[in-house]
Design an enzyme around this catalytic site. Structure first.
Site, PDB file in Angstrom:
ATOM      1  N   GLU A  18       0.862  -1.189   0.000  1.00  0.00           N
ATOM      2  CA  GLU A  18       0.000   0.000   0.000  1.00  0.00           C
ATOM      3  C   GLU A  18       0.895   1.234   0.000  1.00  0.00           C
ATOM      4  OE1 GLU A  18      -3.345  -0.073   2.680  1.00  0.00           O
ATOM      5  OE2 GLU A  18      -2.853   1.936   3.387  1.00  0.00           O
ATOM      6  N   HIS A  81      -8.162   2.912  -3.161  1.00  0.00           N
ATOM      7  CA  HIS A  81      -9.054   3.035  -2.008  1.00  0.00           C
ATOM      8  C   HIS A  81     -10.052   4.127  -2.420  1.00  0.00           C
ATOM      9  CE1 HIS A  81      -5.875   1.560   1.130  1.00  0.00           C
ATOM     10  NE2 HIS A  81      -5.641   1.031  -0.065  1.00  0.00           N
ATOM     11  N   GLY A 112     -15.088   5.999   4.922  1.00  0.00           N
ATOM     12  CA  GLY A 112     -14.240   7.143   5.264  1.00  0.00           C
ATOM     13  C   GLY A 112     -14.502   7.568   6.697  1.00  0.00           C
ATOM     14  N   HIS A 154     -14.553  -1.837  14.591  1.00  0.00           N
ATOM     15  CA  HIS A 154     -14.339  -0.443  14.195  1.00  0.00           C
ATOM     16  C   HIS A 154     -14.496   0.453  15.424  1.00  0.00           C
ATOM     17  CE1 HIS A 154     -15.510   3.465  12.329  1.00  0.00           C
ATOM     18  NE2 HIS A 154     -14.553   3.124  11.479  1.00  0.00           N
TER      19      HIS A 154
HETATM   20  P1  FAD Z   1     -18.345   1.050   7.392  1.00  0.00           P
HETATM   21  O1  FAD Z   1     -18.204  -0.369   7.032  1.00  0.00           O
HETATM   22  O2  FAD Z   1     -19.458   1.814   6.781  1.00  0.00           O
HETATM   23  O3  FAD Z   1     -18.445   1.109   8.979  1.00  0.00           O
HETATM   24  C1  FAD Z   1     -18.407   2.351   9.688  1.00  0.00           C
HETATM   25  C2  FAD Z   1     -19.065   2.174  11.057  1.00  0.00           C
HETATM   26  O4  FAD Z   1     -20.480   2.064  10.888  1.00  0.00           O
HETATM   27  C3  FAD Z   1     -18.652   0.914  11.795  1.00  0.00           C
HETATM   28  O5  FAD Z   1     -18.642   1.206  13.169  1.00  0.00           O
HETATM   29  C4  FAD Z   1     -19.742  -0.093  11.467  1.00  0.00           C
HETATM   30  O6  FAD Z   1     -19.913  -1.038  12.512  1.00  0.00           O
HETATM   31  C5  FAD Z   1     -20.962   0.809  11.334  1.00  0.00           C
HETATM   32  N1  FAD Z   1     -21.900   0.373  10.296  1.00  0.00           N
HETATM   33  C6  FAD Z   1     -21.592  -0.157   9.083  1.00  0.00           C
HETATM   34  N2  FAD Z   1     -22.707  -0.365   8.361  1.00  0.00           N
HETATM   35  C7  FAD Z   1     -23.749   0.039   9.133  1.00  0.00           C
HETATM   36  C8  FAD Z   1     -25.148   0.089   8.943  1.00  0.00           C
HETATM   37  N3  FAD Z   1     -25.695  -0.345   7.801  1.00  0.00           N
HETATM   38  N4  FAD Z   1     -25.925   0.590   9.961  1.00  0.00           N
HETATM   39  C9  FAD Z   1     -25.349   1.032  11.108  1.00  0.00           C
HETATM   40  N5  FAD Z   1     -24.023   0.994  11.339  1.00  0.00           N
HETATM   41  C10 FAD Z   1     -23.228   0.519  10.366  1.00  0.00           C
HETATM   42  N6  FAD Z   1      -9.806   6.041   5.069  1.00  0.00           N
HETATM   43  C11 FAD Z   1      -9.551   6.992   4.135  1.00  0.00           C
HETATM   44  O7  FAD Z   1     -10.028   8.120   4.259  1.00  0.00           O
HETATM   45  N7  FAD Z   1      -8.746   6.731   3.039  1.00  0.00           N
HETATM   46  C12 FAD Z   1      -8.192   5.512   2.841  1.00  0.00           C
HETATM   47  O8  FAD Z   1      -7.491   5.306   1.847  1.00  0.00           O
HETATM   48  C13 FAD Z   1      -8.438   4.486   3.813  1.00  0.00           C
HETATM   49  N8  FAD Z   1      -7.915   3.248   3.641  1.00  0.00           N
HETATM   50  C14 FAD Z   1      -8.245   2.246   4.532  1.00  0.00           C
HETATM   51  C15 FAD Z   1      -7.750   0.965   4.308  1.00  0.00           C
HETATM   52  C16 FAD Z   1      -8.094  -0.079   5.171  1.00  0.00           C
HETATM   53  C17 FAD Z   1      -7.590  -1.463   4.906  1.00  0.00           C
HETATM   54  C18 FAD Z   1      -8.930   0.190   6.299  1.00  0.00           C
HETATM   55  C19 FAD Z   1      -9.296  -0.914   7.250  1.00  0.00           C
HETATM   56  C20 FAD Z   1      -9.402   1.464   6.544  1.00  0.00           C
HETATM   57  C21 FAD Z   1      -9.063   2.514   5.669  1.00  0.00           C
HETATM   58  N9  FAD Z   1      -9.546   3.811   5.855  1.00  0.00           N
HETATM   59  C22 FAD Z   1      -9.277   4.796   4.929  1.00  0.00           C
HETATM   60  C23 FAD Z   1     -10.310   4.151   7.065  1.00  0.00           C
HETATM   61  C24 FAD Z   1     -11.826   4.018   6.895  1.00  0.00           C
HETATM   62  O9  FAD Z   1     -12.304   4.953   5.963  1.00  0.00           O
HETATM   63  C25 FAD Z   1     -12.444   4.271   8.275  1.00  0.00           C
HETATM   64  O10 FAD Z   1     -12.131   3.216   9.156  1.00  0.00           O
HETATM   65  C26 FAD Z   1     -13.923   4.570   8.300  1.00  0.00           C
HETATM   66  O11 FAD Z   1     -14.238   5.177   9.565  1.00  0.00           O
HETATM   67  C27 FAD Z   1     -14.831   3.359   8.167  1.00  0.00           C
HETATM   68  O12 FAD Z   1     -14.826   2.873   6.914  1.00  0.00           O
HETATM   69  P2  FAD Z   1     -15.575   1.477   6.617  1.00  0.00           P
HETATM   70  O13 FAD Z   1     -15.556   1.307   5.173  1.00  0.00           O
HETATM   71  O14 FAD Z   1     -15.037   0.415   7.482  1.00  0.00           O
HETATM   72  O15 FAD Z   1     -17.046   1.886   7.123  1.00  0.00           O
END
Ligand code: FAD
Length: 312
Positions: A18, A81, A112, A154
């Site tokens: 990455e 990403h 995000g 998370h």
């Molecule tokens: P989600 O899966 O949407 O989850 C977010 C929160 O909401 C969690 O607490 C989950 O339990 C909850 N949730 C999910 N779905 C629902 C629902 N339907 N109803 C209610 N609650 C729900 N960030 C950046 O800005 N740029 C990057 O390039 C970047 N790269 C990353 C790479 C990796 C491998 C990882 C693990 C994270 C990265 N992040 C990046 C961080 C990421 O954007 C954050 O962790 C963000 O806060 C959550 O993203 P997610 O896709 O996991 O969210």
């Protein structure tokens, strides 16, 4: 036939890097210029190289430039990403089409991090589950979709069970594989691995590993956003090489701070290699190393850990 990294992981352990879009032109040149870090990383034959994305799209231009360079290298599959916060459905569709036009058909679909004080995502989509569904609805199977998984849960999840149920939902909406948040707590990782399997999650798990090279970056990565557990062994390395203000010691002189940084890095590399060993034994589908836009230390970890049999 186009390569799908999730298919690679179904056959053997994948290995990837990455990188992030540098802020300056000099940093960009160091990364994507001829003979630069990307060219060097390619000599290690990664299956893919992913590039991070500033939440809200602040660095889209540079992200694309880095991914174009990965593609032009002809070795690794480029993966972007992508975050949906602060974006409309139309905006997301246009951007995703641009990636396809550039030949980039792998995406890590993320929500995000919400900036401090925000109560919602400020856009049309609210969670990564919705983004995965949107990509499948709009683009069918044109994208291979990775999603984030958090072995420790998370930071904002109401429970680990809830978080795992949303991860299952991402699979059900069409995600192809999981990229994990960094996790140094191996007992927790093994617990999570069993729990997601019990929840019916069968897509491959690609484990994100941050090389432990610098104490400030290590503490920052663990605690600035993610609330990751720092195991005793790693905490000892940080404590033995402490260079920050301390109530019990005078401010560190530059010479001894530099010596401690070097000793931290040595111990950190050994720690990272041990962690990779443990992950491989735990039975994972891929190792995703945060290359931190560096080569030498990362290459040393790849070679000494034996992730890849590399002939010097
Ligand atoms: P989600 O899966 O949407 O989850 C977010 C929160 O909401 C969690 O607490 C989950 O339990 C909850 N949730 C999910 N779905 C629902 C629902 N339907 N109803 C209610 N609650 C729900 N960030 C950046 O800005 N740029 C990057 O390039 C970047 N790269 C990353 C790479 C990796 C491998 C990882 C693990 C994270 C990265 N992040 C990046 C961080 C990421 O954007 C954050 O962790 C963000 O806060 C959550 O993203 P997610 O896709 O996991 O969210």
């Amino acid at each position: 036939m186009a390569v799908k990294v999730s298919d690679i992981m179904k056959k053997r352990m994948a290995f990837s890097f990455e990188v992030f879009p540098p802020k300056t032109d000099a940093g960009m040149d160091k990364l994507v210029g001829k003979g630069g870090v990307l060219d060097k990383l390619n000599t290690l034959h990664p299956d893919y190289i992913s590039c991070t994305y500033g939440a809200g799209g602040g660095n889209v231009g540079k992200n694309l430039e880095v991914l174009d360079a990965v593609k032009a290298g002809g070795v690794a599959v480029p993966i972007t990403h992508f975050t949906c916060i602060g974006n409309t459905k139309e905006g997301i569709k246009t951007q995703l089409q641009t990636y396809l036009d550039h030949g980039i058909n792998h995406i890590l679909a993320l929500r995000g991090d919400l900036p401090f004080g925000w109560s919602g995502t400020g856009g049309d989509l609210h969670y990564a589950t919705e983004l995965v569904k949107f990509i499948r609805d709009e683009f069918g199977d044109k994208f291979t979709i990775a999603v984030a998984g958090s072995p420790e849960g998370h930071i904002t999840c109401r429970s680990l069970e809830a978080d795992i149920s949303f991860l299952k939902q991402k699979q059900d909406e069409g995600a192809d594989y999981i990229m994990t948040q960094l996790c140094w707590d191996m007992d927790q990782f093994r617990y999570w691995r069993d729990a997601i399997a019990a929840a019916g999650i069968t897509i491959p798990v690609d484990v994100g590993i941050m090389p432990v090279l610098d104490s400030k970056a290590t503490i920052n990565m663990a605690l600035s956003r993610n609330g990751c557990v720092i195991p005793r062994k790693l905490a000892e390395i940080i404590s033995k090489n402490w260079i920050f203000d301390s109530p019990f010691a005078p401010t560190e002189a530059e010479e001894s701070a530099n010596a401690k940084k070097a000793s931290f890095k040595e111990a950190g590399i050994e720690y990272t290699i041990g962690l990779i060993d443990e992950y491989r034994v735990a039975g994972i589908d891929g190792i995703h190393l945060y290359a931190l836009n560096q080569f030498d230390d990362v290459a040393r970890i790849v070679k000494e850990s034996g992730i890849k049999d590399i002939l010097d």
